[in-house]
Scaffold this active site. Sequence first.
Site, PDB file in Angstrom:
ATOM      1  N   HIS A 239      53.126   7.714  48.957  1.00  0.00           N
ATOM      2  CA  HIS A 239      52.176   7.495  47.835  1.00  0.00           C
ATOM      3  C   HIS A 239      50.952   8.021  48.041  1.00  0.00           C
ATOM      4  O   HIS A 239      50.263   8.661  47.332  1.00  0.00           O
ATOM      5  CB  HIS A 239      52.242   6.077  47.575  1.00  0.00           C
ATOM      6  CG  HIS A 239      53.650   5.306  47.355  1.00  0.00           C
ATOM      7  ND1 HIS A 239      54.369   5.429  46.092  1.00  0.00           N
ATOM      8  CD2 HIS A 239      54.327   4.555  48.069  1.00  0.00           C
ATOM      9  CE1 HIS A 239      55.543   4.726  46.226  1.00  0.00           C
ATOM     10  NE2 HIS A 239      55.530   4.135  47.523  1.00  0.00           N
TER      11      HIS A 239
HETATM   12  O1  RIB Z   1      53.011   0.970  45.232  1.00  0.00           O
HETATM   13  C1  RIB Z   1      52.585   1.762  46.555  1.00  0.00           C
HETATM   14  C2  RIB Z   1      51.201   1.163  46.973  1.00  0.00           C
HETATM   15  O2  RIB Z   1      51.258   0.097  47.160  1.00  0.00           O
HETATM   16  C3  RIB Z   1      50.639   2.088  48.192  1.00  0.00           C
HETATM   17  O3  RIB Z   1      49.314   2.395  47.993  1.00  0.00           O
HETATM   18  C4  RIB Z   1      51.218   1.459  49.356  1.00  0.00           C
HETATM   19  O4  RIB Z   1      50.328   1.773  50.491  1.00  0.00           O
HETATM   20  C5  RIB Z   1      50.949  -0.198  48.785  1.00  0.00           C
HETATM   21  O5  RIB Z   1      49.688  -0.191  49.017  1.00  0.00           O
END
Ligand code: RIB
Length: 309
Positions: A239
């Site tokens: 992500h």
């Molecule tokens: O949903 C994914 C996000 O939530 C990413 O930033 C992960 O590190 C968590 O913070």
Amino acid sequence: RRIIIDTDPGQDDAVAILLALGSAEIEVAGITCVAGNVSLKLTENNARKICELAGRPDIRVFAGAIRPLTRQLVTAEEVHGQTGLDGPQLPEPIMKLQDRYAVDFIVETLMGEESGSITLCALGPLTNLALALIREPRTAPRIREIVLMGGGFFEGGNITPAAEFNIYVDPHAADVVLKSGVPIVMMPLDVTHKAMTTAKRTAEIRNLGTSVGRAVADMLEFYERFDEEKYGSDGGPLHDPCVIAYLLKPELFRGRNCNVVVETASELTMGMTVIDWWGVTKRPKNATVMRDIDHDGFFALLTERLARL
Ligand code: RIB
Ligand code: CA
């Protein structure tokens, strides 16, 4: 690009921070930490461990909000492990945490440096950014851009059926940021779920033969098991590195300018980002929402930059 990284490390946050530190095009003015994946005490400690792993104990790390604006903190140890950075065995950091409160650092940097020279890269719940915008509204027009990982629409949610974790943890903060008028680039699950690690990609990182390569591979092998079990996927979604990759090679991404509004009332859909992808409303287009990524190009960039550390 001179940036402030706001983050809740988290293995994917760690990879994003390393990608930034391995890229000469980016200058990290500071790293501000927020409670999210795990508690603030752990996220700031993890941020310092990551800077030392990169050989950058000079990077200033600040602690910010210990909880969301109004809601109780929700964490994600089931994904990131008890430390928030399970996988590699990283030594306790020697570099000190900065004394200044992260929100003060964000405000003072934005007010003190040339207007339009700072980009905010948000990798966790948006509490620190919202507090800065509320504390000093004059910061808003001075921010070059906010590039954030958060939200989802076609992909649904990952913490509830409707909401993505970063937005869900602090939907009121997300509302402040989305209504701030600051140019926003949004990396929702719709695009980050297309940036999947694989055994081959992780092996290439491990085979860099460096302490960074080994540590990142250990992080990914721990981190991806959650999504493999949940989605039956081969690997996990990277992500947060999408945010930094956008700064380096925006052409890796495809998306469009849309209106995005976040749910802050209904418990059923709390934190849901309603993205008007088809322009069916007259609401202002307040974010460039990314939906596609050249994932081979993304991993080639990531691996090449990690090799520099
Ligand atoms: O949903 C994914 C996000 O939530 C990413 O930033 C992960 O590190 C968590 O913070
Ligand atoms: Ca994160």
